[in-house]
Write a protein that holds these residues in place. Structure first.
Motif, short mmCIF file in Angstrom:
data_model
loop_
_atom_site.label_atom_id
_atom_site.label_comp_id
_atom_site.label_asym_id
_atom_site.label_seq_id
_atom_site.Cartn_x
_atom_site.Cartn_y
_atom_site.Cartn_z
N GLY A 364 0.78 -1.24 0.00
CA GLY A 364 0.00 0.00 0.00
C GLY A 364 0.81 1.28 0.00
O GLY A 364 0.74 2.05 0.95
N GLY A 365 1.58 1.52 -1.05
CA GLY A 365 2.29 2.79 -1.17
C GLY A 365 3.71 2.76 -0.62
O GLY A 365 4.34 1.71 -0.51
N ASN A 366 4.20 3.95 -0.25
CA ASN A 366 5.62 4.13 0.07
C ASN A 366 5.99 3.86 1.52
O ASN A 366 7.17 3.87 1.86
N LYS A 367 5.00 3.63 2.40
CA LYS A 367 5.29 3.67 3.83
C LYS A 367 6.34 2.65 4.27
O LYS A 367 7.31 3.01 4.96
N GLY A 368 6.17 1.38 3.90
CA GLY A 368 7.08 0.35 4.39
C GLY A 368 8.49 0.53 3.90
O GLY A 368 9.45 0.62 4.69
N GLU A 369 8.63 0.60 2.58
CA GLU A 369 9.96 0.75 2.00
C GLU A 369 10.60 2.06 2.43
O GLU A 369 11.79 2.11 2.78
N GLY A 370 9.82 3.15 2.42
CA GLY A 370 10.38 4.45 2.73
C GLY A 370 10.87 4.58 4.16
O GLY A 370 11.97 5.09 4.41
N ILE A 371 10.06 4.15 5.11
CA ILE A 371 10.44 4.29 6.52
C ILE A 371 11.61 3.39 6.86
O ILE A 371 12.55 3.81 7.56
N MET A 372 11.60 2.16 6.37
CA MET A 372 12.72 1.26 6.67
C MET A 372 14.02 1.78 6.04
O MET A 372 15.10 1.66 6.62
N ARG A 373 13.91 2.39 4.87
CA ARG A 373 15.11 2.97 4.25
C ARG A 373 15.64 4.13 5.07
O ARG A 373 16.84 4.25 5.30
N ASP A 374 14.72 5.00 5.54
CA ASP A 374 15.15 6.15 6.33
C ASP A 374 15.77 5.73 7.66
O ASP A 374 16.61 6.45 8.21
N LEU A 375 15.35 4.58 8.17
CA LEU A 375 15.92 4.06 9.43
C LEU A 375 17.25 3.36 9.22
O LEU A 375 17.88 2.91 10.18
N GLY A 376 17.67 3.23 7.96
CA GLY A 376 18.90 2.52 7.66
C GLY A 376 18.74 1.02 7.66
O GLY A 376 19.72 0.29 7.83
N LEU A 377 17.49 0.55 7.44
CA LEU A 377 17.20 -0.89 7.46
C LEU A 377 16.50 -1.34 6.17
O LEU A 377 15.56 -2.14 6.21
N PRO A 378 16.94 -0.87 5.00
CA PRO A 378 16.22 -1.20 3.76
C PRO A 378 16.27 -2.67 3.39
O PRO A 378 15.41 -3.16 2.66
N GLN A 379 17.27 -3.37 3.90
CA GLN A 379 17.41 -4.80 3.57
C GLN A 379 16.40 -5.67 4.30
O GLN A 379 16.26 -6.86 3.99
N TYR A 380 15.67 -5.07 5.26
CA TYR A 380 14.71 -5.85 6.05
C TYR A 380 13.27 -5.49 5.72
O TYR A 380 12.41 -5.36 6.60
N VAL A 381 13.00 -5.28 4.46
CA VAL A 381 11.64 -5.05 3.99
C VAL A 381 11.42 -5.84 2.70
O VAL A 381 12.29 -5.87 1.82
N ILE A 382 10.28 -6.54 2.62
CA ILE A 382 9.92 -7.34 1.45
C ILE A 382 8.55 -6.89 0.97
O ILE A 382 7.59 -6.91 1.75
N PRO A 383 8.41 -6.47 -0.28
CA PRO A 383 7.08 -6.13 -0.79
C PRO A 383 6.15 -7.33 -0.72
O PRO A 383 6.57 -8.47 -1.00
N ILE A 384 4.91 -7.11 -0.33
CA ILE A 384 3.98 -8.22 -0.17
C ILE A 384 3.79 -8.99 -1.48
O ILE A 384 3.58 -10.21 -1.47
N GLU A 385 3.91 -8.29 -2.61
CA GLU A 385 3.77 -8.94 -3.91
C GLU A 385 4.92 -9.91 -4.18
O GLU A 385 4.80 -10.80 -5.01
N GLU A 386 6.04 -9.73 -3.47
CA GLU A 386 7.22 -10.56 -3.67
C GLU A 386 7.50 -11.49 -2.50
O GLU A 386 8.57 -12.09 -2.41
N PHE A 387 6.53 -11.60 -1.59
CA PHE A 387 6.77 -12.40 -0.39
C PHE A 387 6.85 -13.88 -0.73
O PHE A 387 5.89 -14.47 -1.21
N GLU A 388 8.01 -14.46 -0.50
CA GLU A 388 8.27 -15.88 -0.71
C GLU A 388 8.93 -16.43 0.55
O GLU A 388 9.71 -15.75 1.21
N PHE A 389 8.63 -17.68 0.85
CA PHE A 389 9.19 -18.31 2.04
C PHE A 389 10.71 -18.24 2.06
O PHE A 389 11.32 -17.87 3.07
#
Length: 437
Positions: A364-389
């Protein structure tokens, strides 16, 4: 006595939204604007916790069409439901548009309920209206995008028609596509006294359509947590010593823009079940947490959790649900976890604020990727469309082995406190400038 109205419509079922409302009230009061505070809500029975916080409850002028006609399930939209909602939206939307003028209000006030007339009076007499933090303005490449923008922005336009100052608390915006959609967003926000965003991506999105904004942290970071009483976690720790507790939030999702949204949702549920089994088999204890309580299937986390449970092959897991828990209690609950994997993004924010490392499933938009990137944690976010085990397991192991995460989270609290003080000053300055004008 100063009076404030909080926009847009929400209730207590979404603990993230509740946190944002409560924090908005807190910051508005600290800025000298909320001796008396009210919020818009479709369901007054669903906002009793906020009422106990001293927040008045107001019925919105423009209501969602589902309040007049609700399908059997709102997890997906059938053509018949879309047509019915479309007709209701056109009729209600046109009346609401006329109410933005003084003459329209004189002519159509009789068509409103007494509660709605009370809302009109409250917004007109308010010293300010505050748009709570969150993320509700973004396109989904759907034909309904323009109306969604109009629906969510309507009460901003209404406040502005009364010359009531509007302050937008840290929100996520974007992607923003379509001429009419972007025109509505630009028109609404350009007339606000202050517009703030909660991550850099949203600031870039607004700048691209000519709207100035200022960057501040999501308000839920600063919510004070409570030491929640959770016998379930005590029992888990006792019966499964040595296992790290992993809180997991899942949600129903419509996968807008996907050619087969039902299949995409089923895949997400299946991959989450595989991930839960993998955690159990590798020495962790999955705790599925009902973060959002809702009677509508589209927002009911427990309905998604039940779907995951049907597919789990191991019995080494638990489910937490308690409708009496407030957002403060939930934040305390995430503090008790060793790690969190959250689709509900405020479960991630609550966790990080309490020092619990978290992996975000963004939607749903920029919130997840954007906030995690600003926190210096961009590697710990997965788009729901790309969620794989496999990807989730790999990212989770990286999170467990990353010692830098704890250091970053330890520094977060002091930064957040300083930024909130700055936000309060900006609200006060903007209000002073408004009065001077």
């Amino acid at each position: 006595m100063t009076k404030t109205v909080i926009l847009p419509t929400c209730d207590d079922g979404n603990r993230g939204d509740q946190a944002l409302v409560w924090q908005t009230k807190n910051l508005a009061w600290r800025a000298g604007l909320a001796d008396k505070c009210a919020m818009l809500t479709e369901d007054t029975d669903g906002a009793e916790q906020s009422k106990r916080e001293g927040i008045g409850l107001l019925q919105p002028i423009l209501r969602h069409p589902s309040t007049k006609f609700l399908g059997v399930s709102n997890l997906s939209y059938g053509k018949f439901l879309l047509v019915v909602w479309g007709i209701i939206s056109v009729l209600d939307g046109f009346r609401a548009l006329l109410l933005l003028s003084r003459i329209g209000r004189i002519l159509l006030r009789w068509t409103l309920s007494e509660k709605q007339r009370s809302t009109l009076r409250s917004i007109e007499s308010a010293d300010a209206c505050f748009v709570k933090g969150g993320g509700f303005i973004h396109t989904t490449d759907s034909v309904t995008d323009p109306y969604r923008a109009y629906f969510f922005l309507y009460h901003l336009f209404l406040a502005q028609s009364f010359d009531t100052p509007v302050f937008v608390m840290p929100n996520s915006f974007g992607p923003l596509n379509g001429r009419f959609f972007t025109w509505l967003v630009r028109k609404a926000l350009s007339q606000c006294s202050l517009v703030t965003v909660r991550e850099g991506l949203s600031q870039q999105a607004l700048a691209s359509i000519g709207v100035e904004s200022e960057l501040f942290p999501d308000l839920a970071f600063g919510l004070e947590s409570t030491e929640s009483v959770t016998d379930l976690i005590t029992e888990i720790r006792k019966e499964h010593p040595g296992r790290d507790l992993v809180g997991i939030t899942v949600r129903p999702y419509r996968f807008p823009g996907n050619q087969n949204p039902q299949r995409a949702y089923e895949k997400y549920i299946a991959q989450m079940a595989k991930f839960g089994d993998w955690l159990s088999l590798n020495g962790f204890f999955p705790l599925f947490i009902e973060h959002v309580v809702s009677s509508g299937e589209h927002e009911s986390d427990i309905s998604a959790i039940a779907r995951v449970e049907e597919l789990l092959e191991t019995d080494t897991y638990a489910v937490f649900r308690d409708s009496e828990f407030t957002s403060r209690d939930m934040k305390g609950l995430y503090k008790k976890c060793d790690y969190v994997v959250g689709t509900r993004f405020h479960s991630v924010i609550f966790s990080l604020a309490e020092g619990t490392p978290a992996l975000a499933i963004a939607y749903g938009g920029n919130k997840g990727e954007g906030i995690m990137r600003d926190l210096g944690l961009p590697q710990y976010v997965i788009p729901i469309e790309e969620f794989e085990f496999d990807r989730a397991a790999s990212s989770f192991i990286d999170l467990v082995n990353d010692g830098d995460v704890t250091t970053k989270l330890n520094d977060l609290s002091l930064q957040i406190t300083a930024e909130y003080r700055r936000l309060i000053d900006r609200i006060h300055d903007a209000q002073t400038l408004q009065l001077g004008d």
